[in-house]
Write a protein that holds these residues in place. Structure first.
Motif, PDB file in Angstrom:
ATOM      1  N   VAL A  84     116.213 -10.737  35.576  1.00 56.04           N
ATOM      2  CA  VAL A  84     117.104 -10.496  34.438  1.00 56.04           C
ATOM      3  C   VAL A  84     118.109 -11.639  34.404  1.00 56.04           C
ATOM      4  CG1 VAL A  84     118.815  -8.980  33.379  1.00 56.04           C
ATOM      5  CG2 VAL A  84     116.839  -7.993  34.547  1.00 56.04           C
ATOM      6  N   VAL A  85     118.173 -12.321  33.264  1.00 59.93           N
ATOM      7  CA  VAL A  85     119.006 -13.504  33.091  1.00 59.93           C
ATOM      8  C   VAL A  85     120.181 -13.170  32.195  1.00 59.93           C
ATOM      9  CG1 VAL A  85     119.051 -15.869  32.210  1.00 59.93           C
ATOM     10  CG2 VAL A  85     116.990 -15.003  33.353  1.00 59.93           C
ATOM     11  N   ARG A  86     121.372 -13.610  32.575  1.00 58.15           N
ATOM     12  CA  ARG A  86     122.577 -13.376  31.784  1.00 58.15           C
ATOM     13  C   ARG A  86     122.870 -14.606  30.927  1.00 58.15           C
ATOM     14  NH1 ARG A  86     126.534 -13.690  35.066  1.00 58.15           N
ATOM     15  NH2 ARG A  86     128.058 -12.252  34.164  1.00 58.15           N
ATOM     16  N   VAL A  87     123.324 -14.364  29.676  1.00 59.89           N
ATOM     17  CA  VAL A  87     123.602 -15.477  28.756  1.00 59.89           C
ATOM     18  C   VAL A  87     124.987 -15.311  28.148  1.00 59.89           C
ATOM     19  CG1 VAL A  87     121.191 -15.960  28.211  1.00 59.89           C
ATOM     20  CG2 VAL A  87     122.427 -14.246  26.872  1.00 59.89           C
ATOM     21  N   SER A  88     125.592 -16.429  27.771  1.00 63.98           N
ATOM     22  CA  SER A  88     126.953 -16.441  27.233  1.00 63.98           C
ATOM     23  C   SER A  88     126.967 -16.082  25.754  1.00 63.98           C
ATOM     24  CB  SER A  88     127.573 -17.823  27.413  1.00 63.98           C
ATOM     25  OG  SER A  88     126.921 -18.769  26.564  1.00 63.98           O
ATOM     26  N   GLU A  89     128.157 -15.728  25.269  1.00 68.97           N
ATOM     27  CA  GLU A  89     128.328 -15.441  23.848  1.00 68.97           C
ATOM     28  C   GLU A  89     128.044 -16.686  23.006  1.00 68.97           C
ATOM     29  OE1 GLU A  89     129.379 -12.112  22.507  1.00 68.97           O
ATOM     30  OE2 GLU A  89     128.345 -11.991  24.445  1.00 68.97           O
ATOM     31  N   GLU A  90     128.461 -17.839  23.518  1.00 68.69           N
ATOM     32  CA  GLU A  90     128.237 -19.083  22.781  1.00 68.69           C
ATOM     33  C   GLU A  90     126.745 -19.367  22.630  1.00 68.69           C
ATOM     34  OE1 GLU A  90     130.221 -18.698  25.401  1.00 68.69           O
ATOM     35  OE2 GLU A  90     132.201 -18.906  24.471  1.00 68.69           O
ATOM     36  N   SER A  91     125.974 -19.129  23.693  1.00 65.10           N
ATOM     37  CA  SER A  91     124.539 -19.390  23.610  1.00 65.10           C
ATOM     38  C   SER A  91     123.841 -18.384  22.702  1.00 65.10           C
ATOM     39  CB  SER A  91     123.915 -19.381  25.008  1.00 65.10           C
ATOM     40  OG  SER A  91     123.975 -18.095  25.598  1.00 65.10           O
ATOM     41  N   LEU A  92     124.339 -17.151  22.658  1.00 59.55           N
ATOM     42  CA  LEU A  92     123.765 -16.158  21.749  1.00 59.55           C
ATOM     43  C   LEU A  92     123.964 -16.568  20.296  1.00 59.55           C
ATOM     44  CD1 LEU A  92     124.912 -12.917  23.582  1.00 59.55           C
ATOM     45  CD2 LEU A  92     122.535 -13.489  23.047  1.00 59.55           C
ATOM     46  N   LEU A  93     125.142 -17.058  19.981  1.00 56.28           N
ATOM     47  CA  LEU A  93     125.417 -17.496  18.617  1.00 56.28           C
ATOM     48  C   LEU A  93     124.574 -18.716  18.266  1.00 56.28           C
ATOM     49  CD1 LEU A  93     127.081 -17.079  16.073  1.00 56.28           C
ATOM     50  CD2 LEU A  93     128.896 -18.461  17.096  1.00 56.28           C
ATOM     51  N   GLU A  94     124.495 -19.670  19.190  1.00 55.38           N
ATOM     52  CA  GLU A  94     123.682 -20.873  18.952  1.00 55.38           C
ATOM     53  C   GLU A  94     122.213 -20.506  18.776  1.00 55.38           C
ATOM     54  OE1 GLU A  94     122.526 -25.148  21.073  1.00 55.38           O
ATOM     55  OE2 GLU A  94     123.937 -23.783  22.058  1.00 55.38           O
ATOM     56  N   ALA A  95     121.727 -19.580  19.599  1.00 56.34           N
ATOM     57  CA  ALA A  95     120.323 -19.173  19.525  1.00 56.34           C
ATOM     58  C   ALA A  95     120.010 -18.487  18.207  1.00 56.34           C
ATOM     59  CB  ALA A  95     119.993 -18.253  20.698  1.00 56.34           C
ATOM     60  N   THR A  96     120.926 -17.658  17.724  1.00 55.85           N
ATOM     61  CA  THR A  96     120.708 -16.967  16.454  1.00 55.85           C
ATOM     62  C   THR A  96     120.578 -17.978  15.320  1.00 55.85           C
ATOM     63  OG1 THR A  96     122.002 -15.084  17.271  1.00 55.85           O
ATOM     64  CG2 THR A  96     121.599 -15.201  14.895  1.00 55.85           C
ATOM     65  N   ARG A  97     121.477 -18.925  15.306  1.00 59.64           N
ATOM     66  CA  ARG A  97     121.417 -19.965  14.263  1.00 59.64           C
ATOM     67  C   ARG A  97     120.140 -20.792  14.384  1.00 59.64           C
ATOM     68  NH1 ARG A  97     127.724 -21.574  15.257  1.00 59.64           N
ATOM     69  NH2 ARG A  97     128.659 -20.181  13.693  1.00 59.64           N
ATOM     70  N   LEU A  98     119.737 -21.095  15.621  1.00 62.92           N
ATOM     71  CA  LEU A  98     118.535 -21.902  15.839  1.00 62.92           C
ATOM     72  C   LEU A  98     117.294 -21.187  15.313  1.00 62.92           C
ATOM     73  CD1 LEU A  98     117.098 -24.348  17.177  1.00 62.92           C
ATOM     74  CD2 LEU A  98     116.904 -22.934  19.241  1.00 62.92           C
ATOM     75  N   VAL A  99     117.127 -19.930  15.676  1.00 57.29           N
ATOM     76  CA  VAL A  99     115.943 -19.190  15.241  1.00 57.29           C
ATOM     77  C   VAL A  99     115.929 -19.055  13.724  1.00 57.29           C
ATOM     78  CG1 VAL A  99     114.717 -16.990  15.365  1.00 57.29           C
ATOM     79  CG2 VAL A  99     115.759 -17.948  17.429  1.00 57.29           C
ATOM     80  N   MET A 100     117.073 -18.761  13.144  1.00 55.66           N
ATOM     81  CA  MET A 100     117.124 -18.608  11.696  1.00 55.66           C
ATOM     82  C   MET A 100     116.804 -19.914  10.990  1.00 55.66           C
ATOM     83  SD  MET A 100     120.409 -16.049  11.243  1.00 55.66           S
ATOM     84  CE  MET A 100     120.193 -15.830   9.482  1.00 55.66           C
ATOM     85  N   SER A 101     117.310 -21.016  11.499  1.00 56.61           N
ATOM     86  CA  SER A 101     117.098 -22.298  10.817  1.00 56.61           C
ATOM     87  C   SER A 101     115.675 -22.818  10.995  1.00 56.61           C
ATOM     88  CB  SER A 101     118.102 -23.339  11.316  1.00 56.61           C
ATOM     89  OG  SER A 101     117.835 -23.718  12.641  1.00 56.61           O
TER      90      SER A 101
END
Length: 308
Positions: free
Chosen positions: A248-265
């Motif tokens: 189980v890997v923990r991720v930061s709030e900043e990476s979650l926001l970046e990932a959401t934008r990346l997948v959407m774009s």
């Protein structure tokens, strides 16, 4: 502990009632991460998330007396929508307990399906139990339930049925319902496959539970990935996670926001931050054995948060 036969039975019960969601690919994302990624698009599921798999399975297995009393669940939003939808189609009154700070679109969705929505402050679980007992409703836990787990396991069966060559599955983690069902299903079918969970640093109850050797409860759990911000790890989910989840890997709030934008774009898929959690882990350096399935768990997002 649920068996593979239990999961297959749940899949048969769900057949024709929910969508068999597509598995998609993105050459842009494959090139970005140097990996062969296959996206299980549960944002196209009924009610916009995987939750309907487990909640509908549970509702189908209730007795007539349990349905007659009406059902109740507690939710950040997606389980509320799933149970509300399932209950409406079954003609069963539904109540959902949600935080006053829940995503407005998720509150509106539950109401739109005909549920009574109770917006509360403080301890959500305590309020859920209080309302359940006072009104003598049938409780439907959003993740800590064997029927819910087996229903979610149907997703794992679909993934391997379509891509039996998979080596890794990446799964967002909240209270443990999705990952326990998926991990159980895929490991029983293909023992050598790796299952990796991803959870927010600010809502890391599963990581803390694994470290402690027992289910834990967080004093607070807040994340942009609201669907993963469970304050507790399910007691039925925990032993399955211990046995069948590799990491189980923990991720930061900043990476979650970046990932959401990346997948959407890159894919034009309107995923919510919880669904983008696996990509937050990939952005943070996670390497996997490929082909890798990425579970995009839902698409009920609060667009305003992406503007931050």
């Amino acid at each position: 502990m649920p068996t593979l036969d239990d999961i297959r039975q749940a899949a048969r019960e769900l057949d024709g009632r929910i969508h068999r969601t597509p598995m998609l690919t993105s050459s842009a994302l494959n090139e970005r991460f140097g990996a062969e990624l296959v996206l299980k698009a549960e944002l196209f599921q009924k009610t916009g998330s995987f939750k309907v798999r487990g909640l509908l399975t549970k509702l189908l297995r209730l007795t007539a007396e349990e349905r007659g009393r009406g059902v109740i669940t507690v939710s950040a939003g997606n389980a509320a929508g799933a149970l509300s939808w399932a209950a409406r189609d079954a003609g069963v009154p539904a109540t959902v307990v949600m935080a006053k700070t829940a995503v407005p679109a998720k509150i509106d969705a539950a109401r739109g399906y005909g549920a009574t929505v109770e917006l509360v402050e403080g301890d959500l679980i305590a309020e859920y139990e209080r309302i359940r007992d006072e009104r003598k409703l049938t409780g439907v836990h959003p993740f800590d339930d064997e029927d819910v787990i087996t229903g979610h396991g149907s997703l794992g069966l679909e993934v391997l049925d379509e891509r039996p060559d998979l080596e890794t599955v990446l799964v967002p983690v909240g209270g443990g319902g999705l990952i326990s069902g998926v991990a159980l299903a895929v490991k029983l079918v293909k023992p050598g496959i790796r299952v990796i969970g991803i959870e927010p640093e600010q809502a890391d109850v599963v990581s803390r539970s694994l470290a402690a050797g027992a289910p834990q409860k967080l004093p607070t759990a807040r994340s942009i990935a609201d669907g993963l911000a469970a304050p507790v790890c399910g007691t039925r989910n925990f032993p399955l996670i211990q046995e069948y989840v590799d990491d189980v890997v923990r991720v930061s709030e900043e990476s979650l926001l970046e990932a959401t934008r990346l997948v959407m774009s890159r894919t034009k898929l309107a995923v919510e931050p919880a669904a983008a959690a696996p990509f937050a882990a990939l952005l943070s350096g996670l390497k996997t054995q490929c082909p890798t399935a990425v579970v995009l768990s839902g698409g009920n997002l609060d667009v305003a948060k992406l503007m931050l």
